[in-house]
Design an enzyme around this catalytic site. Structure first.
Site, PDB file in Angstrom:
ATOM      1  CB  THR A 145      -0.895   0.019   1.255  1.00 36.77           C
ATOM      2  OG1 THR A 145      -1.647  -1.192   1.284  1.00 36.77           O
ATOM      3  CG2 THR A 145      -1.847   1.196   1.215  1.00 36.77           C
ATOM      4  CE  LYS A 188      -5.104  -0.812   1.360  1.00 35.15           C
ATOM      5  NZ  LYS A 188      -5.557  -1.967   2.077  1.00 35.15           N
ATOM      6  CE  LYS A 228       1.649   2.359   4.200  1.00 37.41           C
ATOM      7  NZ  LYS A 228       2.009   1.041   3.747  1.00 37.41           N
TER       8      LYS A 228
END
Ligand code: NAD
Length: 298
Positions: A93, A168, A243
């Site tokens: 990611t 995402k 994050k």
């Protein structure tokens, strides 16, 4: 069958590589940590001596690394020794921007590249039930499909380079904001004398229904499998949510989109992580709301 190099054998990478082995792929893996190389070897992964040595002769290179800087640096390290036309699939990611930089670097040196971040966490990785969100050329996506299907239950082509990462961050922005909304509703209910179970029974069958309520319920009781019943052990940690929302913030800045709640949620999780919640499930954010309200769980 494809000869796969797998770089990054951590919480996610180790079970993903093991599932590729189970599906019959030849997998050579590498991680900086020797103990993780040993664990991977026990799962049937042929272990390399460095990232560079691991990719030599591979037709597909998968990376599952902590952050964008690691992906760009590993690509820098290995691109020149990988075979021409090798397909690079980054499952980490990372930001949309860094993802496009990594893909462009690969293409400049005659390779092909997809971004393919996942959702589903460590349990999804272990059970080969991940969802892959993929950005890149459709022909490369079709080639990657049987490999990704060996590690996941759902594989979606989201568009061109970087758009897997875009999907995402957008999904996680929904998740981060909705978990806060559910937590606030429980704290308000507590203040009003409403029991957790009564609020759950109504909202889970009404328009307040969502994953953050019915799977990741932030109070113990109504959903037995939610982290709230296990001292908020993740699950998905507040540090990882902070994050991912940081990446959403970067995407907001990159695109010029006007976003309010997603940015506010990012600040809340970052603050909660800094104040000791980093390793707790992100649903534990409810405790910082109780602190603000001077209230306790009832
Ligand atoms: P992790 O820290 O457990 O694993 C990353 C591994 O990469 C580490 O073992 C590290 O030693 C290795 N590494 C770093 N630099 C390297 C290098 N130069 N060469 C070889 N190995 C190197 O992290 P994780 O939980 O497996 O997550 C990996 C990625 O997946 C992250 O981007 C994370 O955001 C994403 N992700 C994690 C989860 C989760 O629940 N853990 C869920 C979805 C997505």
């Amino acid at each position: 069958m494809a000869h796969i190099a797998f770089i990054g054998l951590g919480h996610m990478g180790a079970p993903m590589a093991a599932n590729l082995v189970k599906a019959g792929f030849q997998v050579k893996g590498f991680d900086l940590l020797p103990q993780l190389r040993d664990t991977a070897a026990c799962a049937g992964v042929n272990v390399g001596s460095s990232a560079r040595e691991t990719v030599i002769g591979a037709s597909v290179v998968i990376t599952m690394l902590p952050a964008g800087e690691h992906v760009i640096s590993v690509y820098d390290e290995v691109l020149s020794v990988a075979d021409q036309d090798t397909l690079f699939i980054d499952c980490s990611t990372i930001s949309v921007e860094e993802s496009r930089i990594a893909a462009d670097n690969a293409k400049t040196l005659g390779k092909r590249a997809l971004d393919a971040p996942v959702s589903g966490g460590v349990v999804g990785a272990e059970k080969a039930k991940l969802t892959f969100m993929v950005g890149g050329e459709i022909t490369d996506f079709n080639e990657a499909l049987p490999i990704l299907q060996a590690m996941g239950a759902r594989v979606v082509h989201c568009g061109g380079s970087g758009l897997g990462q875009a999907a995402k961050v957008c999904n996680n922005m929904i998740l981060g904001v909705s978990q806060i909304a559910v937590a606030e509703a429980f704290v308000l209910g507590e203040k009003l004398g409403l029991s957790h179970q009564a609020l759950y029974d109504v909202a889970s069958n009404a328009s307040g229904q969502c994953w953050a309520l019915t799977t990741n319920c932030p109070v113990p009781g109504p959903v037995q499998s939610s982290p709230a019943n296990n001292d908020y052990q993740p699950g998905f940690s507040s540090a990882l949510m902070a994050k991912d929302l940081g990446l959403a913030k970067q995407a907001v800045e990159l695109s010029g989109a006007r976003v309010t709640l997603g940015l506010y949620a990012q600040e809340m999780y970052a603050e909660f992580a800094k104040k000791g919640g980093a390793n707790l499930d992100f649903s534990a954010i409810i405790s910082s709301m109780r602190d603000q309200n001077g209230s306790q769980e009832n």
